[in-house]
Design a protein around this motif. Structure first.
Motif, PDB file in Angstrom:
ATOM      1  N   VAL A  46      44.654  44.574  46.353  1.00  0.00           N
ATOM      2  CA  VAL A  46      43.263  44.127  46.278  1.00  0.00           C
ATOM      3  C   VAL A  46      42.877  43.691  44.875  1.00  0.00           C
ATOM      4  N   LEU A  47      43.700  44.033  43.876  1.00  0.00           N
ATOM      5  CA  LEU A  47      43.415  43.597  42.515  1.00  0.00           C
ATOM      6  C   LEU A  47      43.810  42.141  42.344  1.00  0.00           C
ATOM      7  N   SER A  48      43.023  41.401  41.602  1.00  0.00           N
ATOM      8  CA  SER A  48      43.332  40.003  41.326  1.00  0.00           C
ATOM      9  C   SER A  48      43.551  39.823  39.836  1.00  0.00           C
ATOM     10  N   ARG A  49      44.133  38.681  39.472  1.00  0.00           N
ATOM     11  CA  ARG A  49      44.290  38.313  38.056  1.00  0.00           C
ATOM     12  C   ARG A  49      43.752  36.893  37.921  1.00  0.00           C
ATOM     13  N   GLN A  50      42.454  36.811  37.614  1.00  0.00           N
ATOM     14  CA  GLN A  50      41.768  35.534  37.705  1.00  0.00           C
ATOM     15  C   GLN A  50      41.839  34.698  36.436  1.00  0.00           C
ATOM     16  N   GLY A  51      42.043  35.330  35.278  1.00  0.00           N
ATOM     17  CA  GLY A  51      42.154  34.561  34.042  1.00  0.00           C
ATOM     18  C   GLY A  51      40.913  33.752  33.730  1.00  0.00           C
ATOM     19  N   ASN A  52      39.824  34.421  33.414  1.00  0.00           N
ATOM     20  CA  ASN A  52      38.560  33.730  33.174  1.00  0.00           C
ATOM     21  C   ASN A  52      37.839  34.347  31.976  1.00  0.00           C
ATOM     22  N   ASP A  53      36.606  33.913  31.765  1.00  0.00           N
ATOM     23  CA  ASP A  53      35.810  34.375  30.622  1.00  0.00           C
ATOM     24  C   ASP A  53      34.906  35.552  30.987  1.00  0.00           C
ATOM     25  N   HIS A  54      35.276  36.332  31.979  1.00  0.00           N
ATOM     26  CA  HIS A  54      34.378  37.368  32.479  1.00  0.00           C
ATOM     27  C   HIS A  54      34.090  38.458  31.451  1.00  0.00           C
ATOM     28  N   ILE A  55      35.024  38.739  30.541  1.00  0.00           N
ATOM     29  CA  ILE A  55      34.741  39.771  29.536  1.00  0.00           C
ATOM     30  C   ILE A  55      33.622  39.293  28.623  1.00  0.00           C
ATOM     31  N   ALA A  90      41.819  42.502  37.600  1.00  0.00           N
ATOM     32  CA  ALA A  90      42.607  43.289  36.645  1.00  0.00           C
ATOM     33  C   ALA A  90      42.549  42.709  35.244  1.00  0.00           C
ATOM     34  N   THR A  91      42.371  41.386  35.120  1.00  0.00           N
ATOM     35  CA  THR A  91      42.279  40.770  33.791  1.00  0.00           C
ATOM     36  C   THR A  91      40.964  41.108  33.107  1.00  0.00           C
ATOM     37  N   LEU A  92      40.014  41.628  33.848  1.00  0.00           N
ATOM     38  CA  LEU A  92      38.751  42.114  33.289  1.00  0.00           C
ATOM     39  C   LEU A  92      38.813  43.625  33.062  1.00  0.00           C
ATOM     40  N   ILE A  93      39.265  44.358  34.069  1.00  0.00           N
ATOM     41  CA  ILE A  93      39.224  45.825  34.010  1.00  0.00           C
ATOM     42  C   ILE A  93      40.140  46.369  32.925  1.00  0.00           C
ATOM     43  N   THR A  94      41.400  45.939  32.929  1.00  0.00           N
ATOM     44  CA  THR A  94      42.398  46.548  32.042  1.00  0.00           C
ATOM     45  C   THR A  94      42.018  46.448  30.566  1.00  0.00           C
ATOM     46  N   PRO A  95      41.758  45.242  30.023  1.00  0.00           N
ATOM     47  CA  PRO A  95      41.442  45.164  28.596  1.00  0.00           C
ATOM     48  C   PRO A  95      40.135  45.851  28.222  1.00  0.00           C
ATOM     49  N   VAL A  96      39.161  45.860  29.128  1.00  0.00           N
ATOM     50  CA  VAL A  96      37.885  46.510  28.808  1.00  0.00           C
ATOM     51  C   VAL A  96      38.054  48.025  28.733  1.00  0.00           C
ATOM     52  N   TYR A 132      44.246  43.055  23.064  1.00  0.00           N
ATOM     53  CA  TYR A 132      44.252  41.667  22.586  1.00  0.00           C
ATOM     54  C   TYR A 132      45.458  40.885  23.096  1.00  0.00           C
ATOM     55  N   LYS A 133      46.559  41.571  23.276  1.00  0.00           N
ATOM     56  CA  LYS A 133      47.858  40.928  23.472  1.00  0.00           C
ATOM     57  C   LYS A 133      47.893  39.965  24.654  1.00  0.00           C
ATOM     58  N   ASP A 134      47.291  40.330  25.761  1.00  0.00           N
ATOM     59  CA  ASP A 134      47.398  39.517  26.973  1.00  0.00           C
ATOM     60  C   ASP A 134      46.264  38.521  27.148  1.00  0.00           C
ATOM     61  N   GLN A 135      45.425  38.364  26.130  1.00  0.00           N
ATOM     62  CA  GLN A 135      44.299  37.446  26.261  1.00  0.00           C
ATOM     63  C   GLN A 135      44.742  35.998  26.123  1.00  0.00           C
ATOM     64  N   ASP A 136      44.211  35.149  26.990  1.00  0.00           N
ATOM     65  CA  ASP A 136      44.474  33.718  26.912  1.00  0.00           C
ATOM     66  C   ASP A 136      43.873  33.166  25.624  1.00  0.00           C
ATOM     67  N   GLN A 137      44.549  32.239  25.011  1.00  0.00           N
ATOM     68  CA  GLN A 137      44.110  31.688  23.723  1.00  0.00           C
ATOM     69  C   GLN A 137      42.707  31.099  23.782  1.00  0.00           C
TER      70      GLN A 137
END
Length: 208
Positions: A46-55, A90-96, A132-137
């Protein structure tokens, strides 16, 4: 245990930070990461990896400007990030979750003895680097700015002047982009950063 429980614990840590209850913030944010790790394997479908500016959207939505409580020349971005309870990105939850834990350690370090102070700062720096490591440039610019600023402050506090200078010099180039674009939503959030630049040996900082 659930993803929602991890988010709840992380948001609770943010409340503890706002109330300067740093020990409780560490406990809550560490628990959030542990619960999330236990839950994500069972909830991977159910987790997604959307790669967006949500943070960045979460940060802007909180409407927290630079703190006026800068300690001398050390501006720390000291606002934890509140997550929406219904997110499954997951791209929002994990880094936050990692950022909130790192911030808890960094702010708690102010109130510790010398040995614990250094250990907490080292822990915070390690966590920030993971976040920081997995953040898109090209995404979550404010989030990455806050992380690099706080890492720079940690380097400075630990006497690593060259590493601190490298962080702040890089952030100056980003800040100048904001100034040129008159991007007030970014400038307002991190304007205290110039204190770090001035305190790191620069003579002047451009007006925002």
């Amino acid at each position: 245990m659930s993803i929602e429980k991890a988010i709840q614990l992380s948001n609770q840590a943010v409340s503890f930070l706002e109330n300067k209850c740093f020990e409780q913030a560490i406990l809550s944010s560490c628990a959030a990461m542990e619960v999330f790790q236990q839950s994500r394997h069972r909830a991977e479908q159910v987790l997604s990896r959307q790669g967006n500016d949500h943070i960045d959207q979460c940060i802007i939505g909180q409407d927290k400007s630079s703190s006026d409580q800068t300690i001398m020349d050390k501006f720390i971005y000291e606002h934890g990030i509140v997550l929406p309870m219904n997110t499954m990105d997951a791209t929002l939850i994990t880094p936050v979750l990692i950022f909130n834990c790192a911030l808890s350690y960094q702010l708690a370090a102010r109130h510790c003895d010398d040995d614990t102070h250094q250990a907490f700062l080292e822990k915070a720096a390690s966590l920030y680097q993971i976040a920081y490591k997995d953040q898109d440039q090209d995404l979550n610019t404010i989030f990455k700015f806050a992380i690099l600023n706080n890492i720079g402050v940690i380097h400075k506090m630990l006497g690593r002047s060259e590493a601190a200078k490298a962080c702040f010099d890089y952030l100056v180039s980003i800040m100048m982009t904001y100034v040129a674009a008159d991007n007030s939503k970014y400038l307002r959030l991190v304007q205290g950063f110039w204190n770090n630049v001035l305190g790191n040996g620069r003579e002047t900082a451009p007006a925002a």
